[in-house]
Write an enzyme that holds these catalytic residues in place. Structure first.
Site, PDB file in Angstrom:
ATOM      1  N   HIS A 228      -7.025 -41.060 -47.640  1.00  0.00           N
ATOM      2  CA  HIS A 228      -6.181 -40.111 -46.892  1.00  0.00           C
ATOM      3  C   HIS A 228      -6.924 -38.787 -46.711  1.00  0.00           C
ATOM      4  O   HIS A 228      -6.886 -38.164 -45.661  1.00  0.00           O
ATOM      5  CB  HIS A 228      -4.886 -39.829 -47.659  1.00  0.00           C
TER       6      HIS A 228
ATOM      7  N   HIS B 188      -9.496 -38.810 -44.050  1.00  0.00           N
ATOM      8  CA  HIS B 188      -8.846 -38.785 -42.733  1.00  0.00           C
ATOM      9  C   HIS B 188      -8.642 -37.329 -42.282  1.00  0.00           C
ATOM     10  O   HIS B 188      -8.829 -36.991 -41.117  1.00  0.00           O
ATOM     11  CB  HIS B 188      -7.502 -39.512 -42.830  1.00  0.00           C
TER      12      HIS B 188
ATOM     13  N   HIS C 199      -7.470 -44.748 -52.862  1.00  0.00           N
ATOM     14  CA  HIS C 199      -6.432 -44.646 -51.835  1.00  0.00           C
ATOM     15  C   HIS C 199      -6.262 -43.195 -51.369  1.00  0.00           C
ATOM     16  O   HIS C 199      -6.340 -42.891 -50.175  1.00  0.00           O
ATOM     17  CB  HIS C 199      -5.116 -45.182 -52.425  1.00  0.00           C
ATOM     18  N   GLU C 200      -6.066 -42.294 -52.320  1.00  0.00           N
ATOM     19  CA  GLU C 200      -5.839 -40.891 -51.951  1.00  0.00           C
ATOM     20  C   GLU C 200      -7.099 -40.281 -51.332  1.00  0.00           C
ATOM     21  O   GLU C 200      -7.012 -39.451 -50.423  1.00  0.00           O
ATOM     22  CB  GLU C 200      -5.370 -40.076 -53.169  1.00  0.00           C
TER      23      GLU C 200
HETATM   24 ZN   LIG Z   1      -0.875 -43.669 -48.945  1.00  0.00          ZN
END
Ligand SMILES: [Zn+2]
Length: 687
Positions: free
Chosen positions: A478, A481, A474-475
């Site tokens: 990010h 991105h 998940h991290e």
């Molecule tokens: Zn998040």
């Protein structure tokens, strides 16, 4: 001045940063930002063009942003009294400076004038987006209001800050005010050893019990409360703890009802001042959902599709309890739900999360994740040897990220294990925004990923739970991105996107934690090197969607409550509010005997910050719809399909907020989001 906080070189000299340099650094950065703003407001309004206003405003705060990023990051990973004091002393000045920008009338006059300039009419892409976003920001914060209304708006903001702070203190204080000390082992029946042991330690710490005559102390904090609700055989214990939790924020001296009403009234007033019918429309006008009504329709659509399965799961649980106890099928009490659900889960799946841990040694998981990034997105991640680059702690690792052409896209730090000086949770952040520059070159980005994952144990590597593995993915999503951003305007890069879009890049990565093919790249037994055995994998997949409709309905109910509070005129209902909410939410709540209260008096997500998740709780489900839907392309075209992956980079990850998020999504999928994929993933399709 040689202040390392103001040094903008790519390799940050962490060892040189100290608390006493913070104040002078912030002073200097604020002064530089002030001077830059003054430069803009000195322009003849008629001569104000795009570069002299919008771009100048963009770069005016760059040094301040980079300086402050280092300060606030250090408080998260290396907290110390002097550092915290320096941070807290500077924080009000930094936030006051940022709040004042949109209320600067002279600046706003130049921006409006520049918006009419031919240099703006000719703009395309991100630069056009910067003009639109900046003017919308200013308007949304009251730039167009006459002076007396501006003053009122500022007063409303101030009151909201104080009241929401008080609300959150009440929740915290009420939570901390309650504890229960037990001295009879009989009442502990069913509790796992680790829960008993922590309760015993907690009691000793507070002076209850001795080594020979133990006592056990329970609190309303999650790690203490959860095992009780799931496992305690003693129903009176579960009822007592449940009741205490349900009362948080409902009893003097920590009652929140009045604050709820005041906060809602002020939010309504703020929306009206800014020309919106209600707070939900004010908040959502610039998010993907666009309006409160659309967000509510989104919830209602899902609600309709999930409700049959939700009712079935409820009946199933009532029948299960009746079978186990030899009693009649009847409504469960609220303190029975989690307990019987856990018993049913164990009976049905014989699956324990702990069985997976040996297959997830952190170094192997991370190497597998980087391999996925290579296959899918064409990226190469290289760890630099310890000591090659300074970090803030010896445990922190440093990596470089290159594309297949060998371009250095960015670098990042990874800091995965708990320390006393580090805050809880997991997060991604960035320290430097690079990207394409006007002269045609490109600067690398610098970011970080942090967590509080299970640490290594002696010579044994850190063995993670599956949930922790998802956290890393998940991290990392990010982070990509940010690092893959190809946006010329820094404030529009990476994660600076609408709240209901920002979780798409992170959540989509979690999908690779559930596919056999990808798990085989990174799930290996730390001793034998074996892959996850087929039987265990099947049980893990089956257990994933246990009572999935009930979990979904809970999120939908909270989101619906949030929207109803921010779309309807409820601020003067007084004590009738609770009954009104029960009526509005009756199709979303599990019917229990007795009925449980709704959570408006302890819903910190939406009431502990002037905005926070207010009118935005739906975003959790919204983002799940986006990530499940976008992942269908990988499911269909191959989860390692590099062409789809590169398209995802080109159309989503590299674009940041350079275009409207719905347009970006449609560009990738060829159509607007569809809820079907989420329902399928949750095992709730066509029921
Ligand atoms: Zn998040």
């Amino acid at each position: 001045m040689d202040n390392p906080f103001l040094d903008r070189s790519f390799h940050i000299r962490w060892s040189q940063l100290s608390a006493e340099q913070i104040e002078p650094a912030v002073d200097a950065a604020l002064a530089a930002a002030d001077a830059a703003l003054a430069g803009i407001t000195r322009l003849e309004p008629a001569a104000a063009d795009y570069a002299g206003t919008f771009l100048a405003l963009e770069s005016a705060t760059e040094l301040l942003n980079e300086t402050w990023a280092k300060v606030s990051h250090l408080t998260s990973v290396a907290d110390a009294p002097a550092l915290r004091a320096a941070h807290n002393a500077a924080l009000p000045r930094v936030s006051a400076f940022q709040t004042k920008i949109p209320l600067n009338a002279e600046l706003w006059r130049r921006l409006k004038s520049a918006a009419q300039h031919p240099s703006v009419a000719a703009l395309r892409g991100e630069h056009r987006r910067l003009v639109e976003e900046t003017t919308a920001d200013f308007r949304q914060q009251g730039a167009d209001l006459p002076p007396e209304k501006k003053a009122r708006l500022e007063a409303v903001q101030g009151e909201l800050a104080a009241l929401t702070q008080k609300y959150s203190e009440n929740v915290l204080d009420a939570t901390n005010a309650w504890s229960l000390v037990l001295t009879e082992t009989d009442r502990l029946r069913g509790l796992p050893d680790h829960a008993r042991e922590s309760a015993r330690q907690a009691a000793l710490k507070k002076g209850h019990g001795t080594e020979t005559q133990p006592a056990w102390l329970f609190t309303l904090h999650q790690p203490s409360l959860e095992p009780v609700m799931l496992y305690a055989e003693d129903e009176s214990l579960r009822r007592e703890v449940w009741q205490a939790a349900a009362d948080i924020g409902r009893r003097a001296p920590h009652a929140n009802l009045e604050l709820v009403q005041k906060i809602l009234a002020l939010r309504q007033e703020k929306a009206a001042l800014l020309g919106q019918p209600h707070f939900a429309d004010l908040v959502l006008s610039r998010r993907m959902a666009r309006s409160g009504a659309q967000a509510r329709t989104f919830l209602e659509d899902l609600h309709r599709l999930v409700r049959p399965a939700f009712l079935r799961e409820g009946r199933e649980l009532e029948e299960f309890k009746a079978r186990q106890t030899g009693g009649q099928v009847a409504r469960l009490a609220p303190w029975e739900l989690a307990y019987w659900a856990e018993k049913l889960r164990r009976e049905r799946y014989d699956f324990d999360e702990e069985q997976l841990r040996p297959y997830f040694p952190l170094p192997v998981v991370q190497a597998g994740m980087f391999e996925i990034a290579r296959r899918v997105f064409g990226l190469r991640v290289t760890e630099l040897p310890a000591g090659a680059v300074e970090t803030w702690h010896p445990e922190v690792k440093y990596y470089e990220l290159h594309d297949e052409a060998g371009r250095h896209l960015g670098s990042f730090y990874a800091d995965w294990h708990p320390r006393e000086s580090k805050r809880g949770g997991a997060w991604m952040n960035y320290l430097i925004t690079g990207g394409p520059r006007a002269d045609g070159t490109r600067a690398p980005h610098l970011g970080l990923i942090c967590g509080n994952l299970t640490p290594p144990n002696g010579a044994q590597p850190a063995l993670l739970t599956h949930r922790e593995v998802e956290t890393i993915f998940h991290e990392f999503g990010h982070l990509l991105h940010h690092l893959l951003g190809e946006v010329e305007v820094k404030s529009l890069n990476g994660v600076n996107v609408a709240w209901d879009f920002v979780e798409l890049p992170s959540q989509i990565m979690e999908n690779w934690c559930w596919e056999r093919e990808s798990l085989d790249l990174f799930a290996r037994h730390h001793v034998t090197g074996e892959l996850i055995p087929p039987g265990l994998f099947e049980r893990m997949i089956a257990a994933r969607n246990f009572r999935s409709a009930s979990a979904t309905m809970r999120q939908l109910g909270l989101a619906r409550l949030d929207l109803d509070l921010h779309m309807e005129r409820v601020e003067s209902m007084g004590p009738d509010l609770a009954a009104w909410l029960q009526g509005r939410l009756q199709d979303y709540l599990t019917v229990t005997e007795p009925a449980g209260p709704t959570i408006e008096n302890r819903f910190t997500h939406i009431f502990s910050d002037p905005v926070g998740y207010a009118a935005g709780y739906y975003s959790y489900k919204w983002a799940e719809v986006l990530d499940a839907d976008a992942f269908t392309r990988f499911k269909r075209e191959g989860i390692f399909n590099g062409a789809v992956g590169r398209e995802f980079v080109k159309k989503i990850l590299s674009r940041g907020n350079g275009a409207d998020p719905m347009a970006l999504f449609i560009d990738f999928m060829g159509r607007p989001p569809d809820q079907q994929a989420l329902l399928e993933r949750a095992g709730l399709a066509s029921l």
